[in-house]
Design a protein around this motif. Structure first.
Motif, PDB file in Angstrom:
ATOM      1  N   PHE A  68       0.848  -1.186   0.000  1.00  0.00           N
ATOM      2  CA  PHE A  68       0.000   0.000   0.000  1.00  0.00           C
ATOM      3  C   PHE A  68       0.885   1.238   0.000  1.00  0.00           C
ATOM      4  CE2 PHE A  68      -2.981  -3.093   1.390  1.00  0.00           C
ATOM      5  CZ  PHE A  68      -4.232  -2.592   1.107  1.00  0.00           C
ATOM      6  N   THR A  69       0.498   2.255  -0.750  1.00  0.00           N
ATOM      7  CA  THR A  69       1.226   3.518  -0.644  1.00  0.00           C
ATOM      8  C   THR A  69       0.656   4.278   0.557  1.00  0.00           C
ATOM      9  OG1 THR A  69      -0.360   4.746  -1.956  1.00  0.00           O
ATOM     10  CG2 THR A  69       1.444   3.650  -3.162  1.00  0.00           C
ATOM     11  N   ASP A  71      -0.505   7.235   0.503  1.00  0.00           N
ATOM     12  CA  ASP A  71      -1.754   7.893   0.071  1.00  0.00           C
ATOM     13  C   ASP A  71      -2.940   6.920   0.146  1.00  0.00           C
ATOM     14  OD1 ASP A  71      -0.523  10.278  -0.340  1.00  0.00           O
ATOM     15  OD2 ASP A  71      -0.327  10.046  -2.526  1.00  0.00           O
ATOM     16  N   ASN A  72      -2.706   5.669  -0.313  1.00  0.00           N
ATOM     17  CA  ASN A  72      -3.789   4.651  -0.237  1.00  0.00           C
ATOM     18  C   ASN A  72      -4.228   4.462   1.210  1.00  0.00           C
ATOM     19  OD1 ASN A  72      -2.135   2.351  -2.540  1.00  0.00           O
ATOM     20  ND2 ASN A  72      -3.571   3.991  -2.966  1.00  0.00           N
ATOM     21  N   LEU A  76      -7.898   5.096   2.849  1.00  0.00           N
ATOM     22  CA  LEU A  76      -8.610   3.953   3.435  1.00  0.00           C
ATOM     23  C   LEU A  76      -9.032   4.229   4.880  1.00  0.00           C
ATOM     24  CD1 LEU A  76      -9.287   1.170   2.218  1.00  0.00           C
ATOM     25  CD2 LEU A  76      -7.310   0.258   3.436  1.00  0.00           C
TER      26      LEU A  76
END
Ligand SMILES: C[S@@+](CC[C@H](N)C(=O)[O-])C[C@H]1O[C@@H](n2cnc3c(N)ncnc32)[C@H](O)[C@@H]1O
Length: 257
Positions: A68-69, A71-72, A76
């Motif tokens: 996951f980045t 930003d993700n 989330l």
């Protein structure tokens, strides 16, 4: 995005790895979670304490799993807060030690969602401590310096040089893959007999600790798993580790003295 749920986020420090090294406050937060988002390095045994009906979502960044980045992850957290209510964001060690907690807090608060933080036991201190390596010792080291060796672009941080020039105990996180280069750099400023330790899976059942001197770094390089994270400790306090003394005896015997 709006929600009728009572959205809130708690960043919880899970501690260094051993499932019983989370704080009581952290465990209490987990008991009131409606959903949990957790990092790599969080013990499965700790996750098993979470009630079965609570969704737990992996958001780790380790390379061999879905990555996951940041930003993700930020997005989330907000989505889940609106969907479920209380999000517990479970992070390794302490959220504010190389944990990018501020980025998560700023993003979540920009949606008007309140955030609180439960401090955690940082691996930077707990992992050496679990091996009996003190950060400070009277007459040996009066300070310690926790750092990452490299900057975002992969070059060495100036702090590596500054710390090497001091007499502080050096605790280097996220340095396993660059261990040889780190040792070469530190050796410009500290003697070749300076003790060094590499600890992996600290405070967990499969914990390992290898000690050597800067001159003998190959011994560590040949015996570690470079795919696993670890903590490097450099300084005379490492001589407190029982294996360092045994190694020292071997070094003297093999030097023919
Ligand atoms: C992104 S930093 C996060 C540190 C975390 N916030 C803390 O306070 O412990 C992750 C690094 O911490 C170190 N680390 C964390 N847990 C560890 C453990 N159980 N054993 C060895 N190193 C560990 C490794 O250097 C790893 O690459």
């Amino acid at each position: 995005m709006t929600s009728t749920k009572n959205s809130r986020v708690t960043l919880v420090g899970a501690g260094p790895g051993g499932p019983d090294l989370i704080t009581v406050r952290g465990l209490n937060a987990l008991e009131t979670a409606d959903v949990v988002l957790y990092d790599a390095l969080i013990s499965p045994a700790l996750l098993s304490c979470i009630a079965d009906n609570i969704p737990i979502i992996y958001v780790g960044k380790r390379c061999n799993q879905h990555a996951f980045t940041q930003d993700n992850i930020n997005i989330l957290i907000v989505e889940k807060a609106f969907e479920y209510g209380h999000v517990v964001r479970l992070k390794g060690g302490d959220p504010f030690v190389f944990g990018r907690a501020n980025e998560e807090i700023d993003y979540v608060e920009s949606f008007g969602i309140p955030v609180s933080v439960v401090p955690g036991v940082s691996s930077a201190i707990a992992v050496p401590s679990g091996q009996g390596i003190p950060m400070t010792r009277r007459g040996v080291s009066s300070s310690f310096w926790v750092m990452t060796a490299t900057k975002r672009d992969g070059s060495f941080s100036e702090d590596l040089q500054h710390a090497s020039l001091s007499s502080a105990t050096m605790v280097i996180l996220m340095g396993v893959r660059k261990l040889r280069e780190i040792v070469l750099e530190v050796s410009k400023y500290r003697g070749s007999n300076t003790p060094i330790a590499m600890i992996q899976n600290g405070t967990m059942e499969n914990e390992s600790c290898i000690t050597a001197t800067l001159a003998d770094i190959d011994k560590i390089l040949l015996n570690i798993d470079k795919t696993k994270p670890g903590i490097i400790v450099i300084g005379d306090v490492v001589a407190e580790h029982p294996s360092f003394f045994q190694e020292q005896v071997q070094r003297v015997l093999h030097s023919g003295l």
